[in-house]
Design a protein around this motif. Structure first.
Motif, short mmCIF file in Angstrom:
data_model
loop_
_atom_site.label_atom_id
_atom_site.label_comp_id
_atom_site.label_asym_id
_atom_site.label_seq_id
_atom_site.Cartn_x
_atom_site.Cartn_y
_atom_site.Cartn_z
N CYS A 14 -9.91 -0.82 -0.80
CA CYS A 14 -9.19 0.31 -1.39
C CYS A 14 -10.16 1.47 -1.65
O CYS A 14 -11.16 1.30 -2.36
N PRO A 15 -9.90 2.65 -1.08
CA PRO A 15 -10.87 3.75 -1.18
C PRO A 15 -10.94 4.39 -2.57
O PRO A 15 -11.87 5.11 -2.87
N THR A 16 -9.94 4.13 -3.40
CA THR A 16 -9.94 4.80 -4.71
C THR A 16 -10.15 3.80 -5.86
O THR A 16 -9.94 4.15 -7.02
N VAL A 72 3.70 2.12 -1.73
CA VAL A 72 3.02 0.86 -1.43
C VAL A 72 3.27 -0.11 -2.59
O VAL A 72 3.07 0.25 -3.76
N ILE A 121 -2.02 -3.06 -8.60
CA ILE A 121 -2.36 -1.69 -8.18
C ILE A 121 -2.22 -0.76 -9.37
O ILE A 121 -1.19 -0.76 -10.05
N ILE A 170 -7.29 -1.10 -7.04
CA ILE A 170 -6.82 -2.50 -7.12
C ILE A 170 -7.74 -3.34 -8.00
O ILE A 170 -8.96 -3.19 -7.98
N CYS A 197 -3.78 5.05 -7.01
CA CYS A 197 -3.36 4.76 -5.63
C CYS A 197 -2.96 6.05 -4.91
O CYS A 197 -2.20 6.86 -5.45
N ILE A 198 -3.45 6.23 -3.69
CA ILE A 198 -3.07 7.42 -2.90
C ILE A 198 -2.12 7.04 -1.76
O ILE A 198 -1.88 7.84 -0.87
N ASP A 199 -1.62 5.82 -1.78
CA ASP A 199 -0.66 5.34 -0.77
C ASP A 199 -1.19 5.45 0.65
O ASP A 199 -0.43 5.75 1.58
N CYS A 200 -2.48 5.23 0.80
CA CYS A 200 -3.07 5.35 2.14
C CYS A 200 -2.63 4.21 3.06
O CYS A 200 -2.69 4.33 4.28
N GLY A 201 -2.23 3.09 2.46
CA GLY A 201 -1.74 1.97 3.28
C GLY A 201 -2.85 1.06 3.78
O GLY A 201 -2.59 0.11 4.51
N GLU A 202 -4.10 1.33 3.39
CA GLU A 202 -5.22 0.50 3.87
C GLU A 202 -5.02 -0.96 3.44
O GLU A 202 -5.27 -1.89 4.22
N CYS A 203 -4.52 -1.16 2.21
CA CYS A 203 -4.35 -2.54 1.73
C CYS A 203 -3.25 -3.26 2.51
O CYS A 203 -3.29 -4.48 2.67
S1 SF4 Z 1 -2.45 2.13 -0.71
FE1 SF4 Z 1 -4.62 2.72 -0.49
S2 SF4 Z 1 -5.16 3.62 -2.47
FE2 SF4 Z 1 -3.24 2.46 -2.79
S3 SF4 Z 1 -3.90 0.43 -3.49
FE3 SF4 Z 1 -3.64 0.32 -1.25
S4 SF4 Z 1 -5.71 0.74 -0.43
FE4 SF4 Z 1 -5.68 1.43 -2.58
#
Ligand code: SF4
Ligand code: SF4
Length: 442
Positions: A25-27, A8, A39, A30, A44-50
């Motif tokens: 961002c769950p962790t 990401v 970031i 950001i 970052c866990i690369d969840c892609g939420e952002c």
């Molecule tokens: S990919 Fe997920 S953990 Fe990484 S910055 Fe975006 S929201 Fe946060």
């Protein structure tokens, strides 16, 4: 130590510093600095939420492309089952598999086929008396990385069987090597068609250990647009799809769990729900449950940030596709789980980000964070560039920001100084008036 490769990334030019991603961002990876998102790679866990929430399309997933196929003599496509849910009015998976051949792939090995193999071995694994329960699925790399970062006591609950994509890649490479012994293994390109950036990172960081068989990761989105054209010109696809209901079911939440044939399971999706479930297991346990399926994306892999279609629409399409498929045509002999189906024990995510390597200093810093947090407004507005007041306090203690970035406190100070100035002016005006009166009386 090998540096973690994230998938990401941020386009600074497009970022407006709006704080939308900061709050989702769950962790808490950001921060907004100098009016742009930043970031923290350690979090970052690369969840892609952002990527999903950014209104300015400033976040993106970095992945390989179909053009990379020309670097290999033989190419294999590994389509994730979520790919099938992207197409409207799809009557058979054969159209997709046939389309991948027409795009130039020499072989197609459906990840859904491997998912059926993994489901069968999972049933065997769950019947063992020597395992720690509940067993947590390892299929979502964002969840596994989250567990490694924030729930270290739950690490031993993670399923040690390889995820379907890894099994698919191994089987595909074995098949191609057997059919083409004259071709060097490095000339075989295995392309995983991924729905999400977390799976890109899983591959790019070699989390399958030394046995990583995937060479490239391309996005469902890119392949979808290429396939649309090819599929629209296909009237009678060759019957080449080999997956069944169970394999396709893995694309959405509950599919993996239902394939365990054990009703003592829990399936949750959405990263916030996953965190709540993990907190509950860590704090109180979950007696009676044997299997837990957690997917960071809403709806499961169909909701990944590299897909095209709304997760729930894709899920409905898959349900109607599944109706005409056999239950599970890819069933191995499960009397024993072969060694190659297990992950390397030494594969771990490096997630440590201590306040200080010195314990006493770290304790002192924790005390400072608590003390500063109590002085902050406690409304977690994000205007300071941190997601919460506590995160802001931590940033201050780590010298990553200054207390005057808190706009609420600065506004209060500003009003206090205005009030003070007003009071001083009034006092001065009052004394001037009385002096004038006195002077006039003289
Ligand atoms: S990919 Fe997920 S953990 Fe990484 S910055 Fe975006 S929201 Fe946060
Ligand atoms: S959501 Fe995040 S990346 Fe997108 S513009 Fe706002 S601050 Fe920048």
């Amino acid at each position: 130590m090998q540096k973690y490769k994230h998938s990401v990334s941020l386009d600074v030019e497009k970022c407006k510093g709006c704080t939308t991603c900061l709050k989702r961002c769950p962790t808490e990876a950001i921060r907004i600095r100098d009016a742009h998102a930043k970031i923290n790679p350690a979090r970052c866990i690369d969840c892609g939420e952002c990527i999903k929430v950014c209104p300015h399309k400033a976040k993106r997933a970095v992945h390989d492309t179909l053009a990379d196929m020309k670097e290999y003599k033989i190419t294999v496509a590994l389509p994730a089952p979520a790919l099938y849910g992207q197409f409207d009015n799809l009557t058979s998976i054969d159209y997709v598999v046939d389309g991948l051949y027409k795009l130039g792939f020499d072989y197609v090995y459906e990840v859904a086929c491997a998912a059926e193999i993994v489901s069968a071995y999972t049933r065997t694994y769950l019947s063992r008396p020597d395992i720690i329960k509940p067993v947590i699925s390892s299929a979502c790399p964002a969840v596994v990385r989250m567990i490694n970062m924030n729930f270290p006591y739950l690490k031993d609950h993670i399923m040690p069987i390889l995820p379907p994509v890894e099994v698919a890649a191994k089987n595909a490479r074995d098949i191609v090597r057997e059919r083409h012994p004259e071709v060097d293994s490095s000339d075989i390109g295995i392309f995983f068609i991924s729905p999400c950036p977390a799976k890109v990172s899983y591959v790019k960081n070699g989390f399958a250990g030394n046995r990583n068989n995937i060479d490239r990761v391309i996005s469902v989105r890119d392949v979808y647009f290429e396939l649309l054209d090819v599929m629209s010109r296909t009237e009678n696809p060759t019957e080449s799809a080999k997956s069944g209901m169970i394999g396709i079911g893995w694309a959405s939440t509950g599919g993996e769990s239902s394939a365990v044939f054990n009703d003592k399971y829990l399936a949750a999706d959405g990263i916030e729900n996953c965190v709540r479930v993990l907190e509950q297991i860590e704090n109180e346990g979950f007696s009676g449950l044997e299997f837990i399926e957690l997917n960071a994306c809403n709806g499961g892999c169909v909701g990944g940030a590299m897909t095209v279609t709304n997760a729930y629409i894709a899920q409905a399409r898959l349900n109607s596709l599944k109706r005409y498929l056999p239950v599970s045509p890819n069933r191995p002999d499960t009397s024993e789980i072969p060694d190659f189906m297990f992950t390397d024990e030494n594969v771990v995510y490096d997630t440590t980000e201590p306040l200080s390597d010195d314990r006493a200093t770290a304790m002192r810093m924790m005390g400072d964070i608590e003390r500063i947090t109590k002085t902050l407004p406690g409304i977690d507005c994000g205007s300071c560039g941190a997601p919460t007041c506590m995160a802001f306090a931590e940033d201050i203690v780590k010298n990553e920001t200054n207390a005057d970035e808190c706009t609420i406190i600065m506004r209060e100070l500003f009003h206090e100084s205005l009030d003070l100035r007003k009071a001083v002016s009034e006092k001065l005006a009052g004394s001037t008036n009385s002096t004038n009166k006195n002077n006039a009386a003289k």
